[in-house]
Write a protein that holds these residues in place. Sequence first.
Motif, short mmCIF file in Angstrom:
data_model
loop_
_atom_site.label_atom_id
_atom_site.label_comp_id
_atom_site.label_asym_id
_atom_site.label_seq_id
_atom_site.Cartn_x
_atom_site.Cartn_y
_atom_site.Cartn_z
N VAL A 214 0.78 -1.16 -0.02
CA VAL A 214 0.20 -0.04 -0.06
C VAL A 214 0.84 1.31 0.33
N VAL A 215 1.86 1.37 1.00
CA VAL A 215 2.95 2.46 0.86
C VAL A 215 3.36 2.63 -0.49
N ARG A 216 3.85 1.51 -1.10
CA ARG A 216 4.67 1.70 -2.32
C ARG A 216 3.46 2.20 -3.43
N GLY A 217 2.45 1.87 -3.63
CA GLY A 217 1.59 2.36 -4.44
C GLY A 217 1.15 3.91 -4.23
N LYS A 218 0.97 4.24 -2.74
CA LYS A 218 0.74 5.67 -2.66
C LYS A 218 1.92 6.65 -3.05
N LEU A 219 3.04 6.20 -2.75
CA LEU A 219 4.43 6.83 -2.99
C LEU A 219 4.32 6.86 -4.52
N ILE A 220 4.19 6.11 -5.55
CA ILE A 220 4.28 6.05 -6.76
C ILE A 220 3.29 6.97 -7.27
N SER A 221 2.03 7.13 -6.71
CA SER A 221 1.18 8.17 -7.13
C SER A 221 1.22 9.70 -6.72
N LEU A 222 2.27 9.69 -5.71
CA LEU A 222 2.66 11.11 -5.20
C LEU A 222 4.08 11.55 -5.50
N ARG A 223 4.88 10.67 -5.84
CA ARG A 223 6.55 11.07 -6.00
C ARG A 223 6.58 11.95 -7.07
N ASN A 224 5.81 12.18 -8.14
CA ASN A 224 5.89 13.15 -9.26
C ASN A 224 4.95 14.40 -8.92
N GLU A 225 4.42 14.52 -7.88
CA GLU A 225 3.68 15.90 -7.43
C GLU A 225 4.49 17.19 -7.24
N ASP A 226 3.89 18.13 -7.26
CA ASP A 226 4.91 19.47 -7.38
C ASP A 226 5.52 19.92 -6.24
N TYR A 227 4.92 19.37 -5.03
CA TYR A 227 5.73 19.80 -3.74
C TYR A 227 6.65 18.80 -3.42
N VAL A 228 6.87 17.60 -4.33
CA VAL A 228 7.88 16.79 -4.17
C VAL A 228 9.04 17.11 -4.84
N MET A 229 8.70 17.77 -6.33
CA MET A 229 9.76 18.19 -7.22
C MET A 229 10.06 19.54 -6.71
N ALA A 230 9.57 20.14 -5.80
CA ALA A 230 10.23 21.52 -5.17
C ALA A 230 10.89 21.20 -3.89
N ALA A 231 10.60 20.11 -3.25
CA ALA A 231 11.64 19.83 -2.30
C ALA A 231 12.82 19.08 -2.58
N LYS A 232 12.80 18.34 -3.86
CA LYS A 232 13.92 17.93 -4.58
C LYS A 232 14.69 19.39 -4.93
N LEU A 233 14.39 20.27 -5.42
CA LEU A 233 15.07 21.45 -6.12
C LEU A 233 15.77 22.16 -4.77
#
Length: 336
Positions: A214-233
């Motif tokens: 379940v955690v894997r599926g949730k992270l796959i759907s969320l890892r490309n969200e804008d706030y995740v990309m902002a955190a990476k930047l």
Amino acid sequence: MIILICFYVVAIFAPFFSVQDPEKYHDGFLYAPPHQIRFYDENGFSIRPFFYKWTTERDPKTLSLTYKEDKSERFYLRFFVRGYEYKLLGFIPADIHLIGTTKGEPLFLFGTDKLGRDLFSRNIAASQISLSIGIVGVLVTFVIGCVMGGISGFYGGRIDAFIQRLIEILISIPTLPLWLALSAALPRDWEQIKVYFFITLILSIAGWTGLARVVRGKLISLRNEDYVMAAKLYGASNGRIIVKHLLPGFFGYLIVSLFMGIPGMILGETALSFLGLGLRSPTISWGVLLSDAQNLRTVALYPWLMIPGLFVVFSVMAFNLIGDGLRDAADPYKEG
């Protein structure tokens, strides 16, 4: 929730609520039935609860001991009486108990076992192990499931494929035979603290797979969200992104999974101890107590030995109901 709060309060302060020393043998009271608490008899009503002491007689036909009440004297219950010494919370010396008797006559609210030990006090002491092993086991499962599922969903690729194949292997193994095999492999001469630790790990081995997926599926759907990309930047590490930004996005489901996983842990420990492959005497758990009621003759003659099963049923039902309630509360699409 009220039932679980009561259970855990009693478990935390178990010696205070105990009537007798759980390990004390009462000669002459083997398999004694529970005392009947009374407020009224042929002599009239009493505002203070009382009971009659047991006397034993040998049946001339079967030569078995039978218990009868000696109604010549009342023994009254008292609250906050002095009894055997213990350490409250493990370090506070005390000898005050919630319930006691006026003249020191032993009180058996749940009867006694084959060695004359008070089952009421033993059930209370057993709650410490049975209720704690569920929480400890679920916490271990929670950590493993979040870590493995988080790594699998965030990184993907070969790491994801390896973890998913590992999960599929564990899921394909029948749970009960796996528990039995691992429990039987434990050395019989180990200290009970080691057995407790490894039983907790055994119960957690197969429990983390569902949560990890379940955690894997949730992270796959969320890892490309804008706030995740902002955190990476901004230079956030991958671990910080998973813990601080991704996991909180479905934290409600994780809390629900915690409550829903505890009943399975309690039942697993009870089953292993009942079969003699988990915790063993002198350690006291509900499963260890139920192991004394493994044959039909014992249950038919001494039905009070099945009382620990009632505590297992009530605690498992309470956790399941709380889990259902939390799941409904966390469902954004549920009406009302």
